[in-house]
Each structure stands twice: as C-alpha cells, then as structure tokens.
Design a protein around this motif. Structure first.
Motif, PDB file in Angstrom:
ATOM      1  N   LEU A 148     -58.011  61.143 -57.120  1.00 20.58           N
ATOM      2  CA  LEU A 148     -58.142  62.128 -58.196  1.00 20.58           C
ATOM      3  C   LEU A 148     -56.877  62.971 -58.342  1.00 20.58           C
ATOM      4  O   LEU A 148     -56.568  63.468 -59.428  1.00 20.58           O
ATOM      5  CB  LEU A 148     -59.348  63.033 -57.920  1.00 20.58           C
ATOM      6  N   PHE A 187     -50.859  70.648 -64.788  1.00 16.56           N
ATOM      7  CA  PHE A 187     -51.526  69.510 -64.148  1.00 16.56           C
ATOM      8  C   PHE A 187     -52.128  68.527 -65.146  1.00 16.56           C
ATOM      9  O   PHE A 187     -52.812  67.580 -64.756  1.00 16.56           O
ATOM     10  CB  PHE A 187     -52.622  70.019 -63.198  1.00 16.56           C
ATOM     11  N   HIS A 233     -58.584  72.873 -58.380  1.00 14.59           N
ATOM     12  CA  HIS A 233     -58.915  71.747 -59.254  1.00 14.59           C
ATOM     13  C   HIS A 233     -59.257  70.498 -58.446  1.00 14.59           C
ATOM     14  O   HIS A 233     -60.215  69.799 -58.743  1.00 14.59           O
ATOM     15  CB  HIS A 233     -57.737  71.431 -60.184  1.00 14.59           C
ATOM     16  N   LYS A 247     -59.847  60.051 -66.979  1.00 11.90           N
ATOM     17  CA  LYS A 247     -58.943  60.635 -67.965  1.00 11.90           C
ATOM     18  C   LYS A 247     -58.384  59.507 -68.822  1.00 11.90           C
ATOM     19  O   LYS A 247     -57.912  58.499 -68.269  1.00 11.90           O
ATOM     20  CB  LYS A 247     -57.795  61.348 -67.244  1.00 11.90           C
ATOM     21  N   LYS A 293     -57.700  66.767 -68.613  1.00 10.03           N
ATOM     22  CA  LYS A 293     -58.781  66.168 -67.835  1.00 10.03           C
ATOM     23  C   LYS A 293     -60.054  66.156 -68.671  1.00 10.03           C
ATOM     24  O   LYS A 293     -60.183  66.897 -69.646  1.00 10.03           O
ATOM     25  CB  LYS A 293     -59.057  66.960 -66.546  1.00 10.03           C
ATOM     26  N   SER A 333     -53.372  62.148 -61.156  1.00 12.29           N
ATOM     27  CA  SER A 333     -53.065  62.598 -62.520  1.00 12.29           C
ATOM     28  C   SER A 333     -52.695  64.078 -62.570  1.00 12.29           C
ATOM     29  O   SER A 333     -52.232  64.554 -63.597  1.00 12.29           O
ATOM     30  CB  SER A 333     -54.244  62.318 -63.456  1.00 12.29           C
ATOM     31  N   TYR A 334     -52.901  64.789 -61.467  1.00 10.51           N
ATOM     32  CA  TYR A 334     -52.467  66.191 -61.423  1.00 10.51           C
ATOM     33  C   TYR A 334     -50.977  66.301 -61.108  1.00 10.51           C
ATOM     34  O   TYR A 334     -50.343  67.284 -61.453  1.00 10.51           O
ATOM     35  CB  TYR A 334     -53.272  66.969 -60.368  1.00 10.51           C
TER      36      TYR A 334
END
Lengths: 89, 366
Positions: free
Chosen positions: A39, B56, A13, B73, B59, A42-43
């Motif tokens: 990036l 996760f 991802h 997001k 998105k 948010s994961y």
C-alpha cells in the motif's frame, strides 16, 4: 542492510515503520520494502514508478539526484530518509 | 427522497442528514484531508471517496461494515520508452493519476462495476467494487485523445460519465477539453460525437470541431435518455438524440456561463443551472447567487433566489456541487466559499445549512 526511515506525516495514511532493508540502490531498497507493504508504494512513487513530485529522499544526508530511476547508490551502512518536500506546501 | 447528503470538501467528507424536517451536519470523515469527490452506490449501499493527499497522491476509499478502507487506485500504465505524449500546447503529458474527477456506478446488471475519470484524461473501470482498476486503453490510445487539452485545470480530464439506463454497455463521457465520447461495447471501442457545440476560444476553423468543445458538465434524463443537457464553457446546449447533436440555448437571462447542470429524472424539459459571469471573472452576477431553472426545454428560465445570498456573494458552484435527488424533488448545492444549501421544492426556496464549510468540490445525495 540500509536503515530506512519515513516521514511522520505518512504514518496516519499508511503505516511505514523504520526498517533494515537490503539493496544496492534506492530503487532496490524501496522495492524490497514494498514487498511487505504494497500500500505504501503509491504514497512514495507515482504511476511511472518515479519519486512523487513532492517527496524527497535522502541517502546519507544527500538528496538523491535520480528521481526518475532511483539509481543513487546505497551501501549496507547507509541511512535513508523519505520525507515530504516543502515544495508541496 | 433522500435524507442524506455527502459533501466533499477541501478538508473532509461531511455527512449532512435530515432529522425532524431539518438538515444539519452529522459527522465528518477524513477531517483535514482533501476529499475531491464521493459516490453513493445505490446498488450496493457502499460509499466511495476520492482523496487527494497532495504530497502522497490520489487515493480511493470505500465504506464497509468496518468503516472506511483504502482500495485500489486507478494507475496509469507504464509509458513506452520514447513516447512523446504532448498536449496541443506542447507540454509533456505525464502518465499519472493527477486527479480523480468522476466516479460513476455501472448498470444494475453489473453490480461490481465502477467507472472513474481522471486528469490527465485516463478512464478506468473496476469490476470488483474498486478493489482493482483497469484503464480503458482504447480510449487512451486513440490518436484523437492527444488533442485533448486542459480547461480550468492544467491537464484534460474526464468529469462526466453516464451509463445508459437501458444498456450498461453504452457509456458516455465528457472531457474538458475534448468533447463528448461514446462506447457501445462496455469500453472496448470509443467514438467522438457531439456536433453542434461552439468553442469561441479556438480559431474559426476549429470552433465547431467536436474535439474542441470544453464541456463543463453532461447529464442525461434518466427516464427519457435521448435528452441530454450540457453546461459548456460557451453556453448551454441541449440534445434530443443521445448527444449525437446539440443545439444552443440562448436568451437565458443572467448568464449562460457556469459549471453545473442537473436534469429532472422524469421530465427532460426541466433542468437547473448556476450561472456565473463568464469566464474571466467567474463570480456570481452582481454578487447575487442565483439558480436558474427551465421547465420547457430551455425556452424560458426562472431565476430562483429565495434563501440564497443576494448581496456580496462570491460563491462558485463547481460541476459536481449541484445535486438532485433520485425523485427530482430535492436539490443541494455547495460553493467554493463554503456555502451549503438545500431545497425541498425543486429550487423554489433554499435553506442554508452552513456558510463556513471548507471549499466544497462535490455534493451528492446518499
């Protein structure tokens, strides 16, 4: 600097290579990592900057206790793993 | 008429195309990932996909010349220290984008604008094709928002967003469970509307309160915008004054319970529904998958079954999984058990494209 590693599952991802990162606690280490990889934030973290429900973080073999503020201490010789939790299926 | 379908499923975004009069699966994007919703923005030609990666989080991806790229997001603001935000059942509402439940393009005069509805109830606006998002804070901060509650999901969510084709600053949203809301200033202020609906799952003093209403889907006739249709938890409702007031449609036949509704873009009296046995079972009546159609504003309904399974069918069609093309001729429908059908004659007959897809969450013409 602490050594930071990520689960292989996140790599498809967003690329999260292992890194040597400075910081005295888990929050500081992750924030430094996100500076070069925004990036990924948010994961790993939810909208309130807490650890996502189905993410676990280990510091030197111990799962962190403060998932809300990420205040678990880190030393310059620590090894940190960011895994997806089995609880998420 | 559109020759392309975007089918959002638990295991990828399926592109279905019509060639030589036949529909077939062309390719799959995000194979293996949970695609909960897709938007084809007719203004820009861009596609948007909402993904839920589970571990996760959710998105948004946008298609461009170089393929898909992850964009911004919708992110909830920092919750103030000490704020006890609890739903009507006393559960703490987490300020976190739990699910992206609606994506809508803005008006023709605002090309970069997108709207996004989420669970647990945040509405977001993007002015830059999804690169960044800003919460509609006045709606989130409205004290009445804290009366919203979960319906089919644990948390309340915004599933329907309608931009007025005459004035882009007017936007309706519908909430499960929290009724219908309207802004007339592009999202700066909001008010709840929608008198006349009925919520039998609340005590009598709350049954007709607009905030109590579990709207499953709200749609507007594009060229007769005063007409709106609601598929509600307790039945079918129709409005002739832009959702200010509704009246109930009864005597529909098989059932008035369901999730999806679409309305013809030119004929406000023509609308389609997919009835299910209410609401404890949520399966088609007698194992027969049926689409109902009214052509007279709900006075009568036809049962459309040609080409649909009529024995041991347990397909549920979610609110975003029944689609009508922009000319009002072609319909498409996907189900929780992986069925996908297309009609080219307004529902008179249906062709099955597949019955082995992953669970289908949303279908839209591209």
């Amino acid at each position: 600097m602490a050594k930071l590693h990520f689960t292989a599952n996140i790599q498809r991802h967003v690329e999260c290579p292992s890194a040597d990162v400075r910081g005295d606690d888990v929050r500081a280490v992750l924030e430094h990592f996100f500076e070069n990889n925004p990036l990924a934030r948010s994961y790993i973290l939810d909208d309130q900057a807490s650890v996502r429900k189905h993410i676990t973080i280990f510091v030197d073999g111990q799962a962190i206790r403060d998932r809300l503020r990420l205040s678990d201490r880190v030393t310059s010789t620590s090894t940190i793993y960011v895994f997806q939790a089995l609880s998420g299926g | 008429m559109s020759d392309r379908l975007l089918v959002s499923t638990r295991k990828g975004l399926f592109h279905v195309v019509r060639r030589s009069g036949a529909w077939s699966i062309d390719h799959v994007d995000f194979l293996g990932d949970n695609v909960t919703l897709a938007l084809s923005d007719h203004r820009s030609g861009k596609l948007y996909a909402a993904l839920d990666h589970g571990h996760f989080g959710v998105k948004v991806h946008r298609s461009g010349d170089g393929g898909w790229e992850e964009v911004g997001k919708p992110t909830y603001p920092q919750k103030p220290e000490g704020d006890e935000d609890k739903d009507p059942w006393g559960r703490e509402v987490k300020w976190d984008a739990h699910r992206i439940w609606s994506l809508q393009a803005g008006g023709a005069d605002e090309p970069g604008v997108l709207w996004c509805g989420t669970l647990p109830g945040g509405l977001f606006r993007s002015n830059d094709h999804g690169a960044t998002w800003e919460m509609a804070r006045s709606l989130w901060d409205d004290p009445l928002r804290r009366k919203w509650s979960g319906g089919g999901a644990d948390w309340p969510g915004i599933h329907s967003i309608i931009v007025d084709p005459r004035n882009s600053k007017r936007v309706w949203i519908a909430v499960s469970t929290g009724g219908v809301w309207l802004t007339e200033d592009g999202g700066a202020t909001w008010k709840i509307i929608g008198q006349g609906m009925r919520a039998d799952y609340f005590p009598p003093e709350l049954t007709h309160d607009p905030i109590s209403q579990d709207v499953h889907c709200l749609v507007q006739c594009r060229n007769a915008p005063s007409r709106m249709w609601v598929q509600h938890h307790n039945g079918i409702f129709i409005s002739d004054d832009e959702a200010q007031t509704f009246r109930e449609i009864r005597d529909v036949g098989v059932s008035t319970f369901g999730f999806a509704v679409v309305v013809h873009p030119d004929d406000p009296d023509t609308a389609w529904f997919v009835p299910e046995i209410k609401d404890e079972k949520r399966i088609p009546n007698a194992g027969r998958l049926i689409v109902t159609r009214t052509r007279d504003g709900g006075k009568t309904f036809e049962e459309l079954t040609k080409g649909l399974p009529q024995q041991h069918a347990y397909d549920i069609v979610y609110r975003h999984a029944l689609a009508l093309d922009r000319k009002g001729e072609r319909l498409a429908m996907g189900s929780t058990t992986g069925g996908l059908w297309v009609s080219e004659d307004q529902g008179d007959s249906w062709s099955m494209i597949s019955h082995t897809l992953p669970p289908v969450y949303a279908v839209t013409f591209g």
